[in-house]
Design a protein around this motif. Structure first.
Motif, short mmCIF file in Angstrom:
data_model
loop_
_atom_site.label_atom_id
_atom_site.label_comp_id
_atom_site.label_asym_id
_atom_site.label_seq_id
_atom_site.Cartn_x
_atom_site.Cartn_y
_atom_site.Cartn_z
N GLU A 78 -8.05 -4.88 3.34
CA GLU A 78 -7.49 -3.89 2.42
C GLU A 78 -6.06 -4.24 2.05
OE1 GLU A 78 -9.94 0.23 3.45
OE2 GLU A 78 -8.06 -0.18 4.52
N ASP A 79 -5.26 -4.62 3.07
CA ASP A 79 -3.86 -4.98 2.81
C ASP A 79 -3.76 -6.18 1.89
OD1 ASP A 79 -3.26 -2.91 4.41
OD2 ASP A 79 -2.57 -4.10 6.14
N GLU A 80 -4.63 -7.17 2.14
CA GLU A 80 -4.59 -8.38 1.33
C GLU A 80 -5.02 -8.09 -0.11
OE1 GLU A 80 -3.27 -11.05 2.56
OE2 GLU A 80 -3.70 -12.49 0.94
N LYS A 107 -8.78 -3.41 7.88
CA LYS A 107 -7.37 -3.19 7.54
C LYS A 107 -6.75 -4.41 6.88
CE LYS A 107 -3.67 -0.53 7.98
NZ LYS A 107 -3.10 -1.08 6.75
N ARG A 108 -7.00 -5.58 7.47
CA ARG A 108 -6.42 -6.82 6.93
C ARG A 108 -6.91 -7.08 5.51
NH1 ARG A 108 -4.73 -10.59 11.25
NH2 ARG A 108 -3.40 -9.21 12.47
N SER A 163 -6.70 -14.91 2.95
CA SER A 163 -6.51 -14.92 1.51
C SER A 163 -7.81 -15.33 0.78
CB SER A 163 -5.36 -15.86 1.17
OG SER A 163 -5.53 -16.41 -0.09
N ASN A 174 -7.47 0.89 -0.65
CA ASN A 174 -8.39 1.04 0.48
C ASN A 174 -9.80 1.16 -0.08
OD1 ASN A 174 -9.17 3.95 0.25
ND2 ASN A 174 -6.96 4.18 0.47
N ASP A 207 -1.31 1.31 -2.51
CA ASP A 207 -2.13 0.64 -1.51
C ASP A 207 -3.61 0.77 -1.84
OD1 ASP A 207 0.12 -0.06 -0.24
OD2 ASP A 207 -0.05 1.42 1.40
N THR A 266 -4.59 -5.29 -1.63
CA THR A 266 -3.44 -4.63 -2.25
C THR A 266 -2.51 -5.66 -2.89
OG1 THR A 266 -3.53 -2.90 -0.58
CG2 THR A 266 -1.49 -3.08 -1.82
N LYS A 267 -2.25 -6.73 -2.13
CA LYS A 267 -1.36 -7.80 -2.65
C LYS A 267 -1.99 -8.47 -3.86
CE LYS A 267 0.43 -9.23 1.81
NZ LYS A 267 0.26 -10.33 2.75
#
Ligand SMILES: Nc1nc2c(ncn2[C@@H]2O[C@H](COP(=O)(O)OP(=O)(O)OP(=O)(O)O)[C@@H](O)[C@H]2O)c(=O)[nH]1
Ligand SMILES: [Mg+2]
Length: 291
Positions: free
Chosen positions: A212-214, A209-210, A158, A252, A250, A216-217
């Motif tokens: 990018e996902d974080e 990947k991690r 985070s 990226n 999402d 997104t949140k």
């Protein structure tokens, strides 16, 4: 006026006359002109500003460690202020704009110099990094260093993702703000997944990947207005406050291309224990490609 004309005519007559003086003078002039011209161009070339890069990322990621590898050694402890060091790229790495130059060309050495600014990663000192990005004129790229082992914990992920999100937002605004006039173009970003020597470190692809996902949140949270953006740069209110196109769905890193921001993720380790070796060549190669 008449005197001037007379002198000019006298001078011209002299220069065309077959006297030895005129011939020597013309000869010297024609021989020295190319030399003077060369010196002039050479000076101009030498005055070219050194390309600069900025190191940023969360505290303890290894920015100062990376800088110490090529610059002057400084003790690695939590950095308090930015420091700029002039480094020379390692031999064996070819600068993109000079790949057709002969390897023994004397100017090659000069062209390999870069200026790297290390910024403190502590949450309260990040304004230094944002200021450096917006101020640097010859900025060629940004190196965002992350501790790939710390990313496996939710807090570590985070923290890194929030900082990265804000940094990309600063870059995006820098680009949007420059559209009206001739301003800074997009800046390439390298995410240096550091500490890959550690057993718990995530590989570069997973780091990507991690993050990018974080992001997104983070983006959807911010879009809902639940959290204020930590970045506040002067500009129109119409300025996009969200990252990437539309700011929905999402995230990226490819979405940053719209703001001419090319994001690459490469792994390595800036320090090594025992007989292991540091792995930083991929990062230096990336730097050389941006020059
Ligand atoms: N195992 C391992 N440790 C590393 C590596 N790179 C850096 N470290 C260690 O990580 C710690 C923090 O490194 P620094 O370079 O001081 O971190 P920094 O990013 O400059 O941190 P701030 O100045 O607080 O922003 C140091 O103890 C380094 O020895 C690595 O590749 N592998
Ligand atoms: Mg430091």
């Amino acid at each position: 006026m008449a005197v001037d004309m007379d002198t000019a005519r006298e001078w011209l007559t002299w220069s065309f006359s077959p006297t030895i003086g005129a011939m020597v003078f013309t000869l010297l002039l024609s021989l020295s002109l190319p030399i003077l011209f060369h010196l002039f161009l050479y000076r101009q070339r030498a005055a070219v500003v050194v390309p600069s890069f900025v190191l940023l990322g969360p505290s303890g990621a290894g920015k100062t460690t990376l800088l110490t590898l090529r610059g002057t050694p400084t003790a690695t402890h939590t950095s308090q202020a930015p420091q700029t060091v002039t480094c020379t790229l390692p031999t064996g790495i070819t600068v993109e704009s000079h790949k057709y130059r002969a390897s023994d060309d004397p100017s090659t050495k000069k062209e390999r110099q870069i200026e790297v600014t290390d910024t403190p990663g502590h949450g309260k000192l990040r304004q230094h990094a944002y200021d450096t990005i917006t101020a640097a004129a010859s900025l060629k790229g940004l190196i965002f260093v992350v501790d790939a082992a710390a990313l496996s914990s939710p807090q570590g992920l985070s923290e890194a993702a929030t900082y990265l999100h804000d940094t990309l937002l600063v870059l995006q605004k820098r680009h949007t703000g420059a559209k009206s006039s001739k301003g800074p173009a997009g800046i390439p970003v390298l995410i240096a997944a550091n500490k890959l020597d550690l057993f718990t470190a995530l590989p570069a692809q997973l780091v990507k990947k991690r993050l990018e996902d974080e992001i997104t949140k983070i983006r959807s949270t911010r879009a809902k207005g639940l959290l204020d953006s930590a970045v506040d740069i002067e500009g129109d209110d119409e300025d996009r406050e969200w990252l990437g196109e539309g700011g929905e769905g999402d995230f990226n890193f490819g979405q940053m291309k719209e703001a001419e921001i090319e994001v690459s993720v490469l792994g390595g380790n800036a320090s090594a224990k025992g007989d292991e070796k540091t792995q930083v060549d991929a990062w230096w190669t990336w730097i050389a490609q941006q020059m």
